[in-house]
Design a protein around this motif. Structure first.
Motif, PDB file in Angstrom:
ATOM      1  N   ARG A  73       0.806  -1.363   0.147  1.00 18.01           N
ATOM      2  CA  ARG A  73      -0.092  -0.061  -0.095  1.00 18.01           C
ATOM      3  C   ARG A  73       0.760   1.364   0.012  1.00 18.01           C
ATOM      4  O   ARG A  73       0.421   2.376  -0.519  1.00 18.01           O
ATOM      5  CB  ARG A  73      -1.094  -0.024   1.188  1.00 18.01           C
ATOM      6  N   GLY A  74       2.139   1.120   0.548  1.00 16.79           N
ATOM      7  CA  GLY A  74       2.963   2.410   0.242  1.00 16.79           C
ATOM      8  C   GLY A  74       3.668   2.726  -0.848  1.00 16.79           C
ATOM      9  O   GLY A  74       4.361   3.645  -1.079  1.00 16.79           O
ATOM     10  N   GLU A  75       3.530   1.616  -1.815  1.00 16.53           N
ATOM     11  CA  GLU A  75       4.059   1.721  -3.237  1.00 16.53           C
ATOM     12  C   GLU A  75       3.168   2.911  -4.000  1.00 16.53           C
ATOM     13  O   GLU A  75       2.120   2.667  -3.869  1.00 16.53           O
ATOM     14  CB  GLU A  75       4.354   0.436  -3.785  1.00 16.53           C
ATOM     15  N   SER A  76       4.002   3.287  -5.182  1.00 13.04           N
ATOM     16  CA  SER A  76       2.998   3.743  -6.213  1.00 13.04           C
ATOM     17  C   SER A  76       2.410   2.582  -7.088  1.00 13.04           C
ATOM     18  O   SER A  76       2.476   1.578  -6.672  1.00 13.04           O
ATOM     19  CB  SER A  76       4.155   4.352  -7.331  1.00 13.04           C
ATOM     20  N   LEU A  77       1.460   3.283  -7.913  1.00  9.94           N
ATOM     21  CA  LEU A  77       0.700   2.416  -8.625  1.00  9.94           C
ATOM     22  C   LEU A  77       1.524   1.472  -9.520  1.00  9.94           C
ATOM     23  O   LEU A  77       1.325   0.181  -9.603  1.00  9.94           O
ATOM     24  CB  LEU A  77      -0.176   3.304  -9.845  1.00  9.94           C
ATOM     25  N   ALA A  78       2.739   1.892 -10.259  1.00 10.50           N
ATOM     26  CA  ALA A  78       3.732   1.157 -10.606  1.00 10.50           C
ATOM     27  C   ALA A  78       4.250  -0.136  -9.726  1.00 10.50           C
ATOM     28  O   ALA A  78       4.328  -1.344 -10.084  1.00 10.50           O
ATOM     29  CB  ALA A  78       4.887   1.608 -11.150  1.00 10.50           C
ATOM     30  N   GLY A  79       4.623   0.278  -8.534  1.00  6.02           N
ATOM     31  CA  GLY A  79       4.961  -0.845  -7.490  1.00  6.02           C
ATOM     32  C   GLY A  79       3.819  -1.827  -7.254  1.00  6.02           C
ATOM     33  O   GLY A  79       4.416  -2.981  -7.189  1.00  6.02           O
ATOM     34  N   GLN A  80       2.574  -1.458  -7.039  1.00  5.21           N
ATOM     35  CA  GLN A  80       1.557  -2.405  -6.823  1.00  5.21           C
ATOM     36  C   GLN A  80       1.312  -3.125  -8.195  1.00  5.21           C
ATOM     37  O   GLN A  80       1.126  -4.405  -7.916  1.00  5.21           O
ATOM     38  CB  GLN A  80       0.383  -1.679  -6.379  1.00  5.21           C
TER      39      GLN A  80
END
Length: 140
Positions: free
Chosen positions: A20-27
């Motif tokens: 949840r603390g990641e960017s959309l790209a990380g998710q």
């Protein structure tokens, strides 16, 4: 393979719990790791079956462990922020629907850089570092 609304919901909740603390790209990268497990030939015998089966397979994604503080949110006892869950749902839908390419190059594993590297990482092939996660494939 048929993807149900439950699969989409469980994947989005898993993304919230794991990234949840990641960017959309990380998710999206975390979602692709899960999709790679769903699509793997070992799916029925090892990873679990379908998105919900893979996400909720015991001890695979720590957010689903009953002792994890995120678990109460994932099962609906506590409420997840609308904005945070909406981003996770976008990532889940884009990956399930094949609207974004796999940035992980086929990764089936990852770990957060905030923890000590797990033993399996020493012999695995790293494929991507994005945000606070390292992604791997060919894990022995």
């Amino acid at each position: 393979m048929t993807v149900t609304d439950n699969d989409r919901d469980i994947l989005a909740r898993t993304l919230w719990g794991e990234a949840r603390g990641e960017s959309l790209a990380g998710q999206i990268a975390v979602a692709w790791t899960i999709r790679n497990r769903v699509d793997d030939g070992k799916a029925k015998s090892w990873w679990g079956e379908g998105y919900a089966g893979v996400c909720q397979k015991p001890y695979q994604f720590s957010c689903w462990n009953k002792s994890d503080p995120n678990y109460a949110f994932l099962i609906g006892i506590k409420q997840i922020s609308f904005r945070e869950l909406a981003q996770a749902r976008i990532a889940a839908d884009q990956v399930i629907d094949g609207k974004v390419p796999d940035p992980t190059d086929g990764a089936t594993h990852y770990y957060a850089t905030s923890i000590k590297a797990p033993p399996w990482a020493a012999k695995a092939k790293p494929t991507l570092k994005l945000g606070g996660h390292l992604f791997f494939k060919d894990v022995p």
